[in-house]
Motif scaffolding. Structure first.
Motif, PDB file in Angstrom:
ATOM      1  N   UNK A 155      37.375  22.692 -46.045  1.00  0.00           N
ATOM      2  CA  UNK A 155      35.930  22.728 -46.167  1.00  0.00           C
ATOM      3  C   UNK A 155      35.540  23.561 -47.382  1.00  0.00           C
ATOM      4  N   UNK A 156      34.555  23.065 -48.110  1.00  0.00           N
ATOM      5  CA  UNK A 156      33.962  23.856 -49.192  1.00  0.00           C
ATOM      6  C   UNK A 156      32.544  24.206 -48.790  1.00  0.00           C
ATOM      7  N   UNK A 157      32.126  25.404 -49.092  1.00  0.00           N
ATOM      8  CA  UNK A 157      30.782  25.838 -48.711  1.00  0.00           C
ATOM      9  C   UNK A 157      30.203  26.721 -49.796  1.00  0.00           C
ATOM     10  N   UNK A 158      28.908  26.628 -49.957  1.00  0.00           N
ATOM     11  CA  UNK A 158      28.232  27.544 -50.861  1.00  0.00           C
ATOM     12  C   UNK A 158      28.053  28.883 -50.146  1.00  0.00           C
ATOM     13  N   UNK A 159      27.651  29.897 -50.894  1.00  0.00           N
ATOM     14  CA  UNK A 159      27.689  31.262 -50.387  1.00  0.00           C
ATOM     15  C   UNK A 159      26.770  31.479 -49.187  1.00  0.00           C
ATOM     16  N   UNK A 160      25.613  30.856 -49.194  1.00  0.00           N
ATOM     17  CA  UNK A 160      24.668  31.063 -48.090  1.00  0.00           C
ATOM     18  C   UNK A 160      25.230  30.588 -46.753  1.00  0.00           C
ATOM     19  N   UNK A 161      25.615  29.313 -46.607  1.00  0.00           N
ATOM     20  CA  UNK A 161      26.183  28.914 -45.313  1.00  0.00           C
ATOM     21  C   UNK A 161      27.514  29.581 -45.008  1.00  0.00           C
ATOM     22  N   UNK A 162      28.298  29.899 -46.051  1.00  0.00           N
ATOM     23  CA  UNK A 162      29.592  30.552 -45.805  1.00  0.00           C
ATOM     24  C   UNK A 162      29.411  31.910 -45.147  1.00  0.00           C
ATOM     25  N   UNK A 163      28.356  32.613 -45.498  1.00  0.00           N
ATOM     26  CA  UNK A 163      28.132  33.947 -44.946  1.00  0.00           C
ATOM     27  C   UNK A 163      27.380  33.919 -43.622  1.00  0.00           C
ATOM     28  N   UNK A 164      26.428  32.989 -43.463  1.00  0.00           N
ATOM     29  CA  UNK A 164      25.507  33.069 -42.342  1.00  0.00           C
ATOM     30  C   UNK A 164      25.732  32.018 -41.262  1.00  0.00           C
ATOM     31  N   UNK A 165      26.392  30.909 -41.578  1.00  0.00           N
ATOM     32  CA  UNK A 165      26.519  29.821 -40.619  1.00  0.00           C
ATOM     33  C   UNK A 165      27.949  29.536 -40.192  1.00  0.00           C
TER      34      UNK A 165
END
Length: 206
Positions: free
Chosen positions: A1-11
Motif C-alpha cells: 500500500x502507498x499512502x500520502x502523509x495525512x492518511x498514513x498518520x491519521x487513518x
C-alpha cells in the motif's frame, strides 16, 4: 500500500490493525510518500492500492477512486505571527514566507493552483520538508506559514500552538480517497478496505 502523509498518520494505523487481526498471514508494506509518487506506484503495479489526499485528476481513465471524507484546508501560523486569528486578503497572505512539503504534494499544488485562479504571484516557499510533521513543527517554532489539512493541525490550534489565518473568499476542501486500478479484479486487501475497514470513516472521520 502507498499512502500520502495525512492518511498514513491519521487513518491507516487503526485500519491496518483490524486487517492484521483477521489476516495475520498476509505480509504488508506501507509506503508513505507524496500524492504524485503514490499514484505512480499504483499505476506501475508496485502497490495494490493508494490512499490519497486529494483527487486523482491526472489519471481519470486508469484509476478508480472512492471518497472517504472531506476536510478543510487551513492557513496556519504561530501565535505571535501578525496574521494570527486575523482576516487578510489572499494577496497579503502570499507575501508571507511558506513552509511546505516537497514538489508532488497535492496540498502544495492546491496552493499554487489557488494563486493561478486569482492571478496572484506564487508564495515564497522558503523552507521545504519531505514530511508533513517537520513542516508543521517549523511553523510552531515561529517561522513562516503553512497551508494544510485541518485534520492535521486542528489539535495544535485548539491547544494554542498554532493559529488560523482567515483568508477572504477562500474556502477549500481536501478529499481523502482510496485509489485502485480500473478494470482489474479486486484483491483481498482492496475488498477489506472498501467493505469493512474504511466505511466507518465516511460516517465518523477522526
Amino acid at each position: 500500500m502507498a499512502a500520502t502523509y495525512l492518511p498514513a498518520q491519521f487513518l491507516i494505523p487503526a485500519w491496518i490493525a483490524k486487517f492484521k487481526q483477521q489476516y495475520e498471514q498476509v505480509e504488508m508494506t506501507i509506503t508513505t510518500t507524496n500524492s504524485s509518487d503514490a499514484l505512480k506506484q499504483l499505476l506501475q503495479m508496485e502497490v495494490d492500492l493508494a490512499v490519497y489526499g486529494g483527487l486523482a485528476e491526472e489519471y481519470p481513465h486508469t484509476i478508480q477512486t472512492e471518497e472517504l471524507f472531506r476536510d478543510e484546508l487551513w492557513f496556519v501560523v504561530a501565535p505571535n505571527h501578525k496574521y494570527a486569528n486575523q482576516q487578510v486578503s489572499l494577496g497579503e497572505m502570499m507575501k508571507e514566507p511558506f513552509v511546505m512539503r516537497e514538489e508532488g504534494s497535492s496540498t502544495r499544488e492546491r496552493l499554487l493552483a489557488l494563486c493561478r485562479t486569482y492571478s496572484i504571484s506564487n508564495p515564497r516557499i522558503t523552507l521545504q520538508f519531505n514530511g508533513l510533521h517537520e513542516a508543521i513543527m517549523a511553523v510552531i517554532a515561529g517561522y513562516g506559514a503553512n497551508f494544510v489539512s485541518s485534520l492535521v493541525v486542528r489539535e495544535y490550534v485548539q491547544r494554542g500552538e498554532l493559529c488560523r489565518v482567515y483568508v477572504q473568499d477562500v474556502r477549500l476542501q481536501n478529499t481523502i480517497a482510496i485509489c485502485t486500478r480500473k478494470n482489474e479484479p479486486s484483491s483481498p486487501l482492496q475488498n477489506f478496505s472498501i467493505s469493512k475497514g474504511w466505511k466507518k470513516f465516511k460516517k465518523t472521520p477522526p
